[in-house]
Design a protein around this motif. Sequence first.
Motif, PDB file in Angstrom:
ATOM      1  N   ASP A 141     -35.129 -45.153 -47.575  1.00 42.64           N
ATOM      2  CA  ASP A 141     -35.204 -46.593 -47.845  1.00 42.64           C
ATOM      3  C   ASP A 141     -34.994 -46.861 -49.332  1.00 42.64           C
ATOM      4  OD1 ASP A 141     -35.790 -47.199 -45.169  1.00 42.64           O
ATOM      5  OD2 ASP A 141     -37.952 -47.062 -45.496  1.00 42.64           O
ATOM      6  N   PHE A 142     -35.665 -46.066 -50.170  1.00 42.81           N
ATOM      7  CA  PHE A 142     -35.535 -46.260 -51.615  1.00 42.81           C
ATOM      8  C   PHE A 142     -34.113 -45.981 -52.098  1.00 42.81           C
ATOM      9  CE2 PHE A 142     -40.252 -45.209 -51.740  1.00 42.81           C
ATOM     10  CZ  PHE A 142     -40.641 -46.509 -52.005  1.00 42.81           C
ATOM     11  N   MET A 143     -33.432 -45.014 -51.461  1.00 46.57           N
ATOM     12  CA  MET A 143     -32.078 -44.669 -51.878  1.00 46.57           C
ATOM     13  C   MET A 143     -31.120 -45.855 -51.759  1.00 46.57           C
ATOM     14  SD  MET A 143     -31.988 -41.454 -52.920  1.00 46.57           S
ATOM     15  CE  MET A 143     -30.252 -41.022 -52.825  1.00 46.57           C
ATOM     16  N   GLN A 144     -31.456 -46.814 -50.908  1.00 44.75           N
ATOM     17  CA  GLN A 144     -30.595 -47.984 -50.748  1.00 44.75           C
ATOM     18  C   GLN A 144     -30.608 -48.887 -51.978  1.00 44.75           C
ATOM     19  OE1 GLN A 144     -28.521 -48.086 -48.079  1.00 44.75           O
ATOM     20  NE2 GLN A 144     -29.503 -46.077 -47.846  1.00 44.75           N
ATOM     21  N   PHE A 145     -31.614 -48.705 -52.826  1.00 45.56           N
ATOM     22  CA  PHE A 145     -31.715 -49.537 -54.034  1.00 45.56           C
ATOM     23  C   PHE A 145     -31.219 -48.810 -55.285  1.00 45.56           C
ATOM     24  CE2 PHE A 145     -35.221 -50.837 -51.160  1.00 45.56           C
ATOM     25  CZ  PHE A 145     -34.747 -52.107 -50.846  1.00 45.56           C
ATOM     26  N   ALA A 146     -30.751 -47.586 -55.126  1.00 48.17           N
ATOM     27  CA  ALA A 146     -30.241 -46.784 -56.244  1.00 48.17           C
ATOM     28  C   ALA A 146     -28.737 -46.612 -56.096  1.00 48.17           C
ATOM     29  CB  ALA A 146     -30.932 -45.421 -56.283  1.00 48.17           C
ATOM     30  N   SER A 147     -28.094 -46.194 -57.182  1.00 47.33           N
ATOM     31  CA  SER A 147     -26.670 -45.902 -57.131  1.00 47.33           C
ATOM     32  C   SER A 147     -26.413 -44.756 -56.140  1.00 47.33           C
ATOM     33  CB  SER A 147     -26.196 -45.493 -58.530  1.00 47.33           C
ATOM     34  OG  SER A 147     -24.841 -45.135 -58.521  1.00 47.33           O
ATOM     35  N   PRO A 148     -25.350 -44.778 -55.366  1.00 55.94           N
ATOM     36  CA  PRO A 148     -24.256 -45.756 -55.382  1.00 55.94           C
ATOM     37  C   PRO A 148     -24.449 -46.936 -54.442  1.00 55.94           C
ATOM     38  CG  PRO A 148     -23.665 -43.930 -53.970  1.00 55.94           C
ATOM     39  CD  PRO A 148     -25.037 -43.605 -54.526  1.00 55.94           C
ATOM     40  N   ALA A 149     -25.505 -46.906 -53.602  1.00 54.99           N
ATOM     41  CA  ALA A 149     -25.682 -48.000 -52.641  1.00 54.99           C
ATOM     42  C   ALA A 149     -25.885 -49.330 -53.357  1.00 54.99           C
ATOM     43  CB  ALA A 149     -26.872 -47.704 -51.716  1.00 54.99           C
ATOM     44  N   THR A 150     -26.645 -49.312 -54.449  1.00 58.80           N
ATOM     45  CA  THR A 150     -26.805 -50.489 -55.308  1.00 58.80           C
ATOM     46  C   THR A 150     -26.150 -50.174 -56.642  1.00 58.80           C
ATOM     47  OG1 THR A 150     -28.833 -51.280 -54.261  1.00 58.80           O
ATOM     48  CG2 THR A 150     -28.458 -51.932 -56.554  1.00 58.80           C
ATOM     49  N   SER A 151     -25.158 -50.955 -57.007  1.00 59.53           N
ATOM     50  CA  SER A 151     -24.377 -50.674 -58.204  1.00 59.53           C
ATOM     51  C   SER A 151     -24.701 -51.672 -59.305  1.00 59.53           C
ATOM     52  CB  SER A 151     -22.878 -50.740 -57.880  1.00 59.53           C
ATOM     53  OG  SER A 151     -22.105 -50.602 -59.059  1.00 59.53           O
ATOM     54  N   VAL A 152     -25.094 -51.127 -60.453  1.00 61.57           N
ATOM     55  CA  VAL A 152     -25.186 -51.896 -61.696  1.00 61.57           C
ATOM     56  C   VAL A 152     -24.232 -51.187 -62.646  1.00 61.57           C
ATOM     57  CG1 VAL A 152     -26.664 -52.665 -63.584  1.00 61.57           C
ATOM     58  CG2 VAL A 152     -27.551 -52.617 -61.244  1.00 61.57           C
ATOM     59  N   THR A 153     -23.047 -51.721 -62.766  1.00 67.37           N
ATOM     60  CA  THR A 153     -21.973 -50.987 -63.428  1.00 67.37           C
ATOM     61  C   THR A 153     -22.210 -50.837 -64.924  1.00 67.37           C
ATOM     62  OG1 THR A 153     -19.568 -50.783 -63.621  1.00 67.37           O
ATOM     63  CG2 THR A 153     -20.507 -53.004 -63.891  1.00 67.37           C
ATOM     64  N   ASP A 181     -19.392 -49.597 -66.911  1.00 70.96           N
ATOM     65  CA  ASP A 181     -18.090 -49.886 -67.527  1.00 70.96           C
ATOM     66  C   ASP A 181     -17.028 -50.307 -66.527  1.00 70.96           C
ATOM     67  OD1 ASP A 181     -17.683 -47.531 -66.179  1.00 70.96           O
ATOM     68  OD2 ASP A 181     -17.338 -46.302 -67.961  1.00 70.96           O
ATOM     69  N   GLY A 182     -17.447 -50.665 -65.324  1.00 67.18           N
ATOM     70  CA  GLY A 182     -16.487 -51.032 -64.293  1.00 67.18           C
ATOM     71  C   GLY A 182     -16.136 -49.896 -63.368  1.00 67.18           C
ATOM     72  N   SER A 183     -16.449 -48.672 -63.764  1.00 68.71           N
ATOM     73  CA  SER A 183     -16.146 -47.514 -62.914  1.00 68.71           C
ATOM     74  C   SER A 183     -17.358 -46.621 -62.690  1.00 68.71           C
ATOM     75  CB  SER A 183     -15.013 -46.688 -63.522  1.00 68.71           C
ATOM     76  OG  SER A 183     -15.364 -46.225 -64.812  1.00 68.71           O
ATOM     77  N   GLU A 184     -18.282 -46.575 -63.664  1.00 66.67           N
ATOM     78  CA  GLU A 184     -19.475 -45.740 -63.579  1.00 66.67           C
ATOM     79  C   GLU A 184     -20.714 -46.630 -63.529  1.00 66.67           C
ATOM     80  OE1 GLU A 184     -21.878 -42.420 -66.310  1.00 66.67           O
ATOM     81  OE2 GLU A 184     -19.915 -43.164 -66.930  1.00 66.67           O
ATOM     82  N   ASP A 185     -21.674 -46.236 -62.688  1.00 67.44           N
ATOM     83  CA  ASP A 185     -22.936 -46.977 -62.605  1.00 67.44           C
ATOM     84  C   ASP A 185     -23.893 -46.530 -63.701  1.00 67.44           C
ATOM     85  OD1 ASP A 185     -22.096 -48.394 -60.413  1.00 67.44           O
ATOM     86  OD2 ASP A 185     -23.165 -47.155 -58.954  1.00 67.44           O
ATOM     87  N   PHE A 186     -24.706 -47.464 -64.183  1.00 72.37           N
ATOM     88  CA  PHE A 186     -25.787 -47.113 -65.094  1.00 72.37           C
ATOM     89  C   PHE A 186     -26.915 -46.473 -64.303  1.00 72.37           C
ATOM     90  CE2 PHE A 186     -29.914 -47.987 -66.944  1.00 72.37           C
ATOM     91  CZ  PHE A 186     -29.750 -47.597 -68.253  1.00 72.37           C
ATOM     92  N   ALA A 187     -27.524 -45.424 -64.846  1.00 71.25           N
ATOM     93  CA  ALA A 187     -28.691 -44.792 -64.232  1.00 71.25           C
ATOM     94  C   ALA A 187     -29.570 -44.234 -65.343  1.00 71.25           C
ATOM     95  CB  ALA A 187     -28.280 -43.684 -63.267  1.00 71.25           C
ATOM     96  N   PHE A 188     -30.878 -44.220 -65.089  1.00 76.05           N
ATOM     97  CA  PHE A 188     -31.807 -43.766 -66.119  1.00 76.05           C
ATOM     98  C   PHE A 188     -33.053 -43.201 -65.466  1.00 76.05           C
ATOM     99  CE2 PHE A 188     -35.272 -44.295 -69.168  1.00 76.05           C
ATOM    100  CZ  PHE A 188     -34.701 -43.790 -70.328  1.00 76.05           C
ATOM    101  N   ASP A 189     -33.402 -41.956 -65.842  1.00 67.37           N
ATOM    102  CA  ASP A 189     -34.634 -41.324 -65.367  1.00 67.37           C
ATOM    103  C   ASP A 189     -35.751 -41.562 -66.382  1.00 67.37           C
ATOM    104  OD1 ASP A 189     -33.359 -40.310 -63.154  1.00 67.37           O
ATOM    105  OD2 ASP A 189     -33.042 -38.319 -63.996  1.00 67.37           O
ATOM    106  N   LYS A 190     -36.882 -41.991 -65.908  1.00 65.87           N
ATOM    107  CA  LYS A 190     -38.039 -42.264 -66.764  1.00 65.87           C
ATOM    108  C   LYS A 190     -38.890 -40.995 -66.839  1.00 65.87           C
ATOM    109  CE  LYS A 190     -41.859 -45.653 -67.024  1.00 65.87           C
ATOM    110  NZ  LYS A 190     -42.447 -46.820 -66.315  1.00 65.87           N
ATOM    111  N   GLU A 191     -38.965 -40.391 -68.032  1.00 62.90           N
ATOM    112  CA  GLU A 191     -39.638 -39.104 -68.197  1.00 62.90           C
ATOM    113  C   GLU A 191     -40.910 -39.237 -69.027  1.00 62.90           C
ATOM    114  OE1 GLU A 191     -37.144 -35.513 -68.548  1.00 62.90           O
ATOM    115  OE2 GLU A 191     -35.520 -36.883 -69.034  1.00 62.90           O
ATOM    116  N   PHE A 192     -41.924 -38.483 -68.640  1.00 64.93           N
ATOM    117  CA  PHE A 192     -43.223 -38.501 -69.314  1.00 64.93           C
ATOM    118  C   PHE A 192     -43.414 -37.214 -70.109  1.00 64.93           C
ATOM    119  CE2 PHE A 192     -43.612 -41.446 -65.856  1.00 64.93           C
ATOM    120  CZ  PHE A 192     -44.439 -42.450 -66.337  1.00 64.93           C
ATOM    121  N   PHE A 193     -44.017 -37.353 -71.306  1.00 69.30           N
ATOM    122  CA  PHE A 193     -44.230 -36.180 -72.158  1.00 69.30           C
ATOM    123  C   PHE A 193     -45.397 -36.438 -73.109  1.00 69.30           C
ATOM    124  CE2 PHE A 193     -40.981 -38.958 -73.908  1.00 69.30           C
ATOM    125  CZ  PHE A 193     -41.315 -39.114 -75.246  1.00 69.30           C
ATOM    126  N   LEU A 194     -45.914 -35.341 -73.670  1.00 68.55           N
ATOM    127  CA  LEU A 194     -47.012 -35.414 -74.623  1.00 68.55           C
ATOM    128  C   LEU A 194     -46.489 -35.592 -76.045  1.00 68.55           C
ATOM    129  CD1 LEU A 194     -49.375 -32.550 -73.405  1.00 68.55           C
ATOM    130  CD2 LEU A 194     -49.874 -34.988 -73.345  1.00 68.55           C
TER     131      LEU A 194
END
Length: 348
Positions: free
Chosen positions: A254-266, A268-281
Amino acid sequence: MTLNRRTLLAALGTVALAASPLTASAQDLPRNIRMVIGSTSTGGDTYQNSAIVAEALAEHLGVNIKVDPVGTSEGLKALDRDSRGTTIMLHHDQIYLSHVYGVPGNDDPFANYVIGPTVAINPGNAFLVPANSPYQTMEDILAAAEAGTPVRVAIQPGGVSEIGFTAMQNAARVNAPGSEANVVAVNTGSQADKNQAMWDGLADVINGSIQANEQFTQLPADDAKAMRFVWITARPATLEQAPEAGMGDTTRDDFMQFASPATSVTLDGSEDFAFDKEFFLLYNKDMDPALMDTIDAALAEIYAEGSIQQKQAAAFFIPNFQAREAALAHLSAKRDRISGIVDQLKAE
């Protein structure tokens, strides 16, 4: 990033070798340690993840560790004031994104602090709308902006919220130059503030997370607090590592439907933006390196043992231990990549 037992044991060996000349041990640590976090909410993903790590460290080291949700600026100030090891910090990419965005009072963490180990990825960084919103998808939101309708997005400035917001504005600009002006920031604070902005009718879209907001997506549609996901920013490869059962009553598929490529936030017109939120000390730069090594070695042992991974996965986090040196290299490279994207988006 996934780590098998062999990799974790290798990391443990590296940390142990680094620590051995300093002969620090758990008994050298302060008995009470304050773990400040860059959130003021106890209901968000930062607090949830920090609580898991703090509990594991406290039990392993035989010390008391209290998670203190004071916010980014106050957390960094507290870390600045304490070189004794009684204050450490756990937060995520916002620490360096705030500097990239030029938020006052947030200096370069790579120059002013010691970057500690990474501990987890949240694949659930997300954007949501009210359940009764006319916007069903990100495509609807971008189409509204193109049609001249202001779309208000609640974010916490200078962090993971804003990089997602910047990506929305950029996608609007790529799709229809000029429409990015209709994607409007509503600057708030931590997760509770962003939720409230939605409930008060001050925002059409909010930044949230699977961990903190999935419960609101299960409310009846006519409930004033009911929400719907429209975008999850994580890379598909990261989200695919999450438990198949998902979180709450929402499966991973279900969650995958809201992430690339099912949900596209482009991007540059060809590649989707994506960002992993990482935690660290993070550590005070003048903290005794032997104490840092003691904490790092404890974390390596904890991840090698394996039970923390189960707790993180149950809370929909991806376990992601990297020892201090590897974490610094990884996060520095990520910072440089994101800085380039932000600079490019600002310049266009």
